[in-house]
Scaffold this motif. Structure first.
Motif, PDB file in Angstrom:
ATOM      1  N   ILE A 106       1.014   7.928   4.738  1.00 15.37           N
ATOM      2  CA  ILE A 106       1.875   8.261   3.674  1.00 15.37           C
ATOM      3  C   ILE A 106       2.023   9.788   3.661  1.00 15.37           C
ATOM      4  O   ILE A 106       3.351  10.125   3.650  1.00 15.37           O
ATOM      5  N   GLY A 151       0.804   3.688  -3.030  1.00 16.58           N
ATOM      6  CA  GLY A 151       0.527   5.006  -3.011  1.00 16.58           C
ATOM      7  C   GLY A 151       1.464   6.297  -3.337  1.00 16.58           C
ATOM      8  O   GLY A 151       1.365   7.154  -3.810  1.00 16.58           O
ATOM      9  N   LYS A 209       1.398   6.272  -6.873  1.00 17.70           N
ATOM     10  CA  LYS A 209       0.199   7.353  -7.404  1.00 17.70           C
ATOM     11  C   LYS A 209       0.686   8.800  -7.228  1.00 17.70           C
ATOM     12  O   LYS A 209       0.434   9.700  -7.937  1.00 17.70           O
ATOM     13  N   ARG A 210       1.748   9.095  -6.315  1.00 21.46           N
ATOM     14  CA  ARG A 210       2.113  10.660  -6.058  1.00 21.46           C
ATOM     15  C   ARG A 210       3.326  10.829  -7.043  1.00 21.46           C
ATOM     16  O   ARG A 210       3.569  11.994  -6.897  1.00 21.46           O
ATOM     17  N   SER A 269      -3.624  -3.003  -5.909  1.00 18.92           N
ATOM     18  CA  SER A 269      -3.415  -2.419  -4.717  1.00 18.92           C
ATOM     19  C   SER A 269      -4.908  -1.973  -4.314  1.00 18.92           C
ATOM     20  O   SER A 269      -5.684  -1.643  -4.790  1.00 18.92           O
ATOM     21  N   SER A 273       0.705  -1.090  -0.033  1.00 20.08           N
ATOM     22  CA  SER A 273      -0.074  -0.101   0.126  1.00 20.08           C
ATOM     23  C   SER A 273       0.917   1.177  -0.016  1.00 20.08           C
ATOM     24  O   SER A 273       0.678   2.177  -0.657  1.00 20.08           O
ATOM     25  N   TYR A 287      -4.213   4.488   4.838  1.00 19.30           N
ATOM     26  CA  TYR A 287      -2.819   4.552   4.393  1.00 19.30           C
ATOM     27  C   TYR A 287      -2.397   5.886   3.555  1.00 19.30           C
ATOM     28  O   TYR A 287      -1.165   6.038   3.698  1.00 19.30           O
ATOM     29  N   GLU A 288      -3.399   6.404   3.046  1.00 19.71           N
ATOM     30  CA  GLU A 288      -3.087   7.847   2.534  1.00 19.71           C
ATOM     31  C   GLU A 288      -2.701   8.777   3.789  1.00 19.71           C
ATOM     32  O   GLU A 288      -1.517   9.544   3.586  1.00 19.71           O
ATOM     33  N   THR A 317      -8.015   2.615   2.717  1.00 25.16           N
ATOM     34  CA  THR A 317      -7.184   2.928   2.013  1.00 25.16           C
ATOM     35  C   THR A 317      -7.083   4.644   2.198  1.00 25.16           C
ATOM     36  O   THR A 317      -5.715   4.992   1.834  1.00 25.16           O
ATOM     37  N   ARG A 318      -7.938   5.161   3.010  1.00 27.01           N
ATOM     38  CA  ARG A 318      -7.687   6.476   3.380  1.00 27.01           C
ATOM     39  C   ARG A 318      -6.820   6.452   4.449  1.00 27.01           C
ATOM     40  O   ARG A 318      -5.826   7.636   4.695  1.00 27.01           O
ATOM     41  N   PHE A 326      -5.422   1.145  -3.822  1.00 25.07           N
ATOM     42  CA  PHE A 326      -5.669   2.333  -4.700  1.00 25.07           C
ATOM     43  C   PHE A 326      -6.391   2.267  -5.843  1.00 25.07           C
ATOM     44  O   PHE A 326      -6.995   3.077  -6.141  1.00 25.07           O
ATOM     45  N   PRO A 357     -10.336   2.869  -3.917  1.00 21.94           N
ATOM     46  CA  PRO A 357      -9.781   4.116  -3.735  1.00 21.94           C
ATOM     47  C   PRO A 357     -10.409   4.895  -2.358  1.00 21.94           C
ATOM     48  O   PRO A 357      -9.757   5.742  -1.738  1.00 21.94           O
TER      49      PRO A 357
END
Length: 253
Positions: free
Chosen positions: A245, A26, A29-30, A227, A22, A241-242, A238-239, A229, A233
């Motif tokens: 990060i 993540g 994704k960034r 994943s 994750s 792990y956001e 998932t939030r 995400f 998402p």
């Protein structure tokens, strides 16, 4: 030069693979360049992200010197990945000579300039594979279940880290403890977090503010080889792990 992060805890079932996958996805994704390495002989990371686990070269082949690391990397949508092999379980017996702690660090050298982050999923043990991960890493993330038995393992892990710092990697540091499958509404959860914070303070490490709640979505994502995400998402986990990060980046990890 990539920052290398090992995700480690000698206990099984604490969410090491989910966290490695994750965080790697993540970060990708960034816009970061991310490589995930499966150092656990069980090979769950490679499967959970949909990597080829039948004919592709593994990290075992790389450590043995039979394949250059560049040729073991699989480039997937979620992240780049190097799969594991069940043969890793016998590496303690295969390598007994001086310097075996540095196998992974030396193997990573040719690709470190091509990534921003390299994440290592470690086995549930403090053997030579985990020592290799620590020797190659800048930081360690310690996923931990909110139960009393998990607390007992933190001191043992810390002792291993201190030995690696002394003999193999003096720049290694524990980024922090990440509570997984955590419910902040239960009395036990809050009590264990408080105790973990006391232990962490005594050892001069932190418990992350972010935590990961229990969710069936994580298991579902792995079963369909996606994943979090990509699979869910907007799910709570998932939030979580956001936010984790966000905290990692804010703290310079």
């Amino acid at each position: 030069m990539a920052r290398v992060i090992a995700v480690s805890n000698q206990k099984g079932g604490v969410g090491k693979t989910t966290t490695t996958c994750s965080v790697a996805a993540g970060l990708k994704k960034r816009g970061f360049r991310v490589l995930a390495i499966d150092l656990d002989p069980q090979g769950n990371l490679g499967f959970s992200v949909g990597a080829d686990t039948t004919i592709s070269a593994s990290i075992y082949d790389v450590l043995k010197g039979e394949v250059k690391i560049q040729y073991a990397i699989q480039r997937l949508k979620a992240m780049d990945v190097i799969i594991s092999s069940i043969l890793l379980s016998g590496i303690d017996l295969e390598y007994t000579s001086t310097g075996r702690e540095y196998l992974l660090r030396e193997a990573l050298a040719p690709v470190q300039d091509f990534y921003d982050y390299i994440l290592i999923d470690t086995p549930p043990a403090l053997g030579i594979l985990t020592i290799n991960a620590f020797t190659a890493s800048d930081y360690i993330i310690v996923p931990m279940l909110p139960d009393i038995f998990s607390l007992q393992g933190i001191a043992q892990l810390y002792e291993t880290v201190v030995r690696v710092q002394k003999y193999c990697n003096n720049t290694l540091s524990i980024a922090g403890i990440l509570l997984t499958k955590y419910n902040p509404k239960t009395h036990l959860g809050r009590e264990v977090r408080g105790t973990a914070e006391l232990i962490a303070e005594d050892l001069h490490i932190r418990v992350f503010d972010a935590f990961i709640r229990s969710s069936v979505v994580a298991g579902e994502a792995q079963s369909v080889q996606k994943s979090l995400f990509d699979y869910a998402p907007h799910a709570t986990v998932t939030r979580d792990y956001e936010k984790f990060i966000d905290e990692l980046l804010a703290k310079g990890v």
